[in-house]
Design a protein around this motif. Sequence first.
Motif, PDB file in Angstrom:
ATOM      1  N   MET A   1      33.784 -37.055   7.324  1.00  0.00           N
ATOM      2  CA  MET A   1      32.588 -36.472   6.742  1.00  0.00           C
ATOM      3  C   MET A   1      32.861 -36.198   5.262  1.00  0.00           C
ATOM      4  SD  MET A   1      29.471 -35.383   7.851  1.00  0.00           S
ATOM      5  CE  MET A   1      29.635 -35.015   9.571  1.00  0.00           C
ATOM      6  N   ILE A   2      31.869 -36.433   4.432  1.00  0.00           N
ATOM      7  CA  ILE A   2      31.963 -36.215   2.991  1.00  0.00           C
ATOM      8  C   ILE A   2      31.005 -35.099   2.594  1.00  0.00           C
ATOM      9  CG2 ILE A   2      31.618 -37.225   0.704  1.00  0.00           C
ATOM     10  CD1 ILE A   2      32.181 -39.973   2.009  1.00  0.00           C
ATOM     11  N   ALA A   3      31.518 -34.106   1.894  1.00  0.00           N
ATOM     12  CA  ALA A   3      30.681 -33.023   1.377  1.00  0.00           C
ATOM     13  C   ALA A   3      30.256 -33.367  -0.041  1.00  0.00           C
ATOM     14  CB  ALA A   3      31.445 -31.703   1.380  1.00  0.00           C
ATOM     15  N   ILE A   4      29.016 -33.052  -0.353  1.00  0.00           N
ATOM     16  CA  ILE A   4      28.516 -33.169  -1.722  1.00  0.00           C
ATOM     17  C   ILE A   4      27.918 -31.818  -2.077  1.00  0.00           C
ATOM     18  CG2 ILE A   4      26.916 -34.319  -3.296  1.00  0.00           C
ATOM     19  CD1 ILE A   4      26.935 -36.733  -1.403  1.00  0.00           C
ATOM     20  N   ILE A   5      28.318 -31.275  -3.227  1.00  0.00           N
ATOM     21  CA  ILE A   5      27.737 -30.012  -3.673  1.00  0.00           C
ATOM     22  C   ILE A   5      26.959 -30.252  -4.959  1.00  0.00           C
ATOM     23  CG2 ILE A   5      29.874 -29.274  -4.831  1.00  0.00           C
ATOM     24  CD1 ILE A   5      28.921 -26.340  -4.062  1.00  0.00           C
ATOM     25  N   ALA A   6      25.728 -29.774  -4.958  1.00  0.00           N
ATOM     26  CA  ALA A   6      24.850 -29.885  -6.115  1.00  0.00           C
ATOM     27  C   ALA A   6      24.684 -28.502  -6.742  1.00  0.00           C
ATOM     28  CB  ALA A   6      23.491 -30.439  -5.699  1.00  0.00           C
ATOM     29  N   GLU A   7      24.092 -28.477  -7.913  1.00  0.00           N
ATOM     30  CA  GLU A   7      23.944 -27.230  -8.657  1.00  0.00           C
ATOM     31  C   GLU A   7      22.841 -26.330  -8.115  1.00  0.00           C
ATOM     32  OE1 GLU A   7      23.504 -25.942 -13.296  1.00  0.00           O
ATOM     33  OE2 GLU A   7      24.365 -27.862 -12.758  1.00  0.00           O
ATOM     34  N   LYS A   8      21.793 -26.950  -7.577  1.00  0.00           N
ATOM     35  CA  LYS A   8      20.672 -26.145  -7.085  1.00  0.00           C
ATOM     36  C   LYS A   8      20.005 -26.881  -5.924  1.00  0.00           C
ATOM     37  CE  LYS A   8      17.751 -27.888 -10.832  1.00  0.00           C
ATOM     38  NZ  LYS A   8      16.950 -27.475 -11.982  1.00  0.00           N
ATOM     39  N   PRO A   9      19.219 -26.156  -5.115  1.00  0.00           N
ATOM     40  CA  PRO A   9      18.628 -26.760  -3.918  1.00  0.00           C
ATOM     41  C   PRO A   9      17.803 -28.017  -4.167  1.00  0.00           C
ATOM     42  CG  PRO A   9      18.382 -24.387  -3.846  1.00  0.00           C
ATOM     43  CD  PRO A   9      18.919 -24.728  -5.211  1.00  0.00           C
ATOM     44  N   SER A  10      16.989 -28.045  -5.209  1.00  0.00           N
ATOM     45  CA  SER A  10      16.139 -29.221  -5.425  1.00  0.00           C
ATOM     46  C   SER A  10      16.969 -30.475  -5.681  1.00  0.00           C
ATOM     47  CB  SER A  10      15.168 -28.976  -6.592  1.00  0.00           C
ATOM     48  OG  SER A  10      15.871 -28.748  -7.798  1.00  0.00           O
ATOM     49  N   VAL A  11      18.055 -30.349  -6.413  1.00  0.00           N
ATOM     50  CA  VAL A  11      18.931 -31.496  -6.671  1.00  0.00           C
ATOM     51  C   VAL A  11      19.663 -31.880  -5.382  1.00  0.00           C
ATOM     52  CG1 VAL A  11      20.911 -32.333  -7.991  1.00  0.00           C
ATOM     53  CG2 VAL A  11      19.181 -30.911  -9.107  1.00  0.00           C
ATOM     54  N   GLY A  12      20.100 -30.880  -4.623  1.00  0.00           N
ATOM     55  CA  GLY A  12      20.754 -31.154  -3.342  1.00  0.00           C
ATOM     56  C   GLY A  12      19.855 -31.923  -2.403  1.00  0.00           C
ATOM     57  N   MET A  13      18.576 -31.537  -2.356  1.00  0.00           N
ATOM     58  CA  MET A  13      17.618 -32.235  -1.489  1.00  0.00           C
ATOM     59  C   MET A  13      17.421 -33.689  -1.923  1.00  0.00           C
ATOM     60  SD  MET A  13      16.659 -30.233   0.827  1.00  0.00           S
ATOM     61  CE  MET A  13      16.120 -28.625   1.287  1.00  0.00           C
ATOM     62  N   ASP A  14      17.366 -33.905  -3.233  1.00  0.00           N
ATOM     63  CA  ASP A  14      17.229 -35.278  -3.733  1.00  0.00           C
ATOM     64  C   ASP A  14      18.452 -36.113  -3.366  1.00  0.00           C
ATOM     65  OD1 ASP A  14      14.737 -34.806  -4.829  1.00  0.00           O
ATOM     66  OD2 ASP A  14      15.482 -34.499  -6.874  1.00  0.00           O
ATOM     67  N   ILE A  15      19.630 -35.543  -3.549  1.00  0.00           N
ATOM     68  CA  ILE A  15      20.866 -36.265  -3.206  1.00  0.00           C
ATOM     69  C   ILE A  15      20.898 -36.543  -1.708  1.00  0.00           C
ATOM     70  CG2 ILE A  15      23.381 -36.067  -3.058  1.00  0.00           C
ATOM     71  CD1 ILE A  15      23.225 -34.510  -5.755  1.00  0.00           C
ATOM     72  N   ALA A  16      20.543 -35.556  -0.898  1.00  0.00           N
ATOM     73  CA  ALA A  16      20.536 -35.731   0.557  1.00  0.00           C
ATOM     74  C   ALA A  16      19.613 -36.884   0.964  1.00  0.00           C
ATOM     75  CB  ALA A  16      20.113 -34.432   1.236  1.00  0.00           C
ATOM     76  N   ARG A  17      18.448 -36.951   0.342  1.00  0.00           N
ATOM     77  CA  ARG A  17      17.498 -38.023   0.639  1.00  0.00           C
ATOM     78  C   ARG A  17      18.114 -39.381   0.327  1.00  0.00           C
ATOM     79  NH1 ARG A  17      14.562 -40.440  -2.760  1.00  0.00           N
ATOM     80  NH2 ARG A  17      14.611 -38.793  -4.325  1.00  0.00           N
ATOM     81  N   VAL A  18      18.797 -39.477  -0.820  1.00  0.00           N
ATOM     82  CA  VAL A  18      19.375 -40.757  -1.250  1.00  0.00           C
ATOM     83  C   VAL A  18      20.518 -41.197  -0.336  1.00  0.00           C
ATOM     84  CG1 VAL A  18      20.693 -41.861  -3.107  1.00  0.00           C
ATOM     85  CG2 VAL A  18      18.675 -40.497  -3.662  1.00  0.00           C
ATOM     86  N   VAL A  19      21.367 -40.272   0.106  1.00  0.00           N
ATOM     87  CA  VAL A  19      22.519 -40.651   0.935  1.00  0.00           C
ATOM     88  C   VAL A  19      22.185 -40.688   2.424  1.00  0.00           C
ATOM     89  CG1 VAL A  19      24.200 -39.826  -0.760  1.00  0.00           C
ATOM     90  CG2 VAL A  19      23.490 -38.310   1.118  1.00  0.00           C
ATOM     91  N   GLY A  20      20.958 -40.310   2.785  1.00  0.00           N
ATOM     92  CA  GLY A  20      20.546 -40.372   4.185  1.00  0.00           C
ATOM     93  C   GLY A  20      20.928 -39.155   5.011  1.00  0.00           C
TER      94      GLY A  20
END
Length: 113
Positions: free
Chosen positions: A1-20
């Motif tokens: 499993m790979i963790a990705i941490i973003a700076e704020k929720p909106s960016v995290g949601m965008d990244i989550a959408r892109v990586v599935g």
Amino acid sequence: MIAIIAEKPSVGMDIARVVGADTRNDGYCSGNGYMVTWALGHLVSLAMPDTYGYTKTAAEDLPMLPDPFRLVSRQVRTDRGMVTDIAASKQLKVIESVFNRCDSIIVATDAGR
């Protein structure tokens, strides 16, 4: 499993959408081999001088160089003084849990200071 941490929720949601990572959880998204979480701005800061025993600050106390410096969960000012920000403390626990369940971490925050 790979963790990705973003700076704020909106960016995290965008990244989550892109990586599935399309399963929404409390404070993170997961799926497709990823767990994406986020900070809420600055979650950690240096402890205030009273933590080190300074009851009042005077010029002769400067510079204050505690050994070691202590980090605390973000504090907010209230009528009772500075108290721990409950949302920041909760998100720090989510981040710790996500990191503990992953083999690697991708830091996807800005390149500021």
